[in-house]
Write a protein that holds these residues in place. Structure first.
Motif, short mmCIF file in Angstrom:
data_model
loop_
_atom_site.label_atom_id
_atom_site.label_comp_id
_atom_site.label_asym_id
_atom_site.label_seq_id
_atom_site.Cartn_x
_atom_site.Cartn_y
_atom_site.Cartn_z
N PHE A 1 0.82 -1.21 0.00
CA PHE A 1 0.00 0.00 0.00
C PHE A 1 0.85 1.27 0.00
N VAL A 2 1.99 1.24 0.67
CA VAL A 2 2.87 2.40 0.77
C VAL A 2 4.19 2.07 0.07
N GLN A 3 4.60 2.95 -0.81
CA GLN A 3 5.86 2.77 -1.52
C GLN A 3 7.03 3.16 -0.61
N PRO A 4 8.20 2.54 -0.77
CA PRO A 4 9.36 2.90 0.05
C PRO A 4 9.65 4.40 -0.03
N GLY A 5 9.84 5.02 1.11
CA GLY A 5 10.14 6.45 1.18
C GLY A 5 8.92 7.35 1.12
N GLU A 6 7.74 6.79 0.89
CA GLU A 6 6.52 7.61 0.81
C GLU A 6 6.12 8.09 2.21
N ALA A 7 5.86 9.37 2.33
CA ALA A 7 5.44 9.95 3.61
C ALA A 7 3.97 9.65 3.86
N VAL A 8 3.68 9.19 5.06
CA VAL A 8 2.30 8.91 5.48
C VAL A 8 2.07 9.60 6.81
#
Length: 80
Positions: free
Chosen positions: A15-22
């Motif tokens: 669901f979240v790509q590496p380095g993506e801010a959440v």
């Protein structure tokens, strides 16, 4: 971080790509009432906790339910 969010990521690491801010907000109860004609869905929503999220510039909500250690959830767009 939210334990529901942690559990969601364990089950859906794609669901979240590496380095993506959440950004993960604080969970709260479902407060929008039921869905006319859908009593089972209405009961599920009434039992859910809602965690606001922001990922890839999108506002989202994680709806979670179940006992501790056995929680399930789904991510959806917030109501407009």
């Amino acid at each position: 971080m939210s334990s529901d969010w942690d559990r969601f990521l364990e089950c859906a690491p794609w669901f979240v790509q590496p380095g993506e801010a959440v950004e993960v907000g604080s969970p709260g109860p479902w407060a929008r009432g039921g869905v006319d004609g859908l009593p089972e869905l209405s009961a599920l929503l009434a039992a859910a906790s809602v965690t606001p999220l922001s990922a890839a510039g999108r506002s989202l909500e994680l709806l979670s339910w179940g006992r501790s250690g056995e929680r399930y959830g789904w991510v959806s767009l917030p109501r407009r």
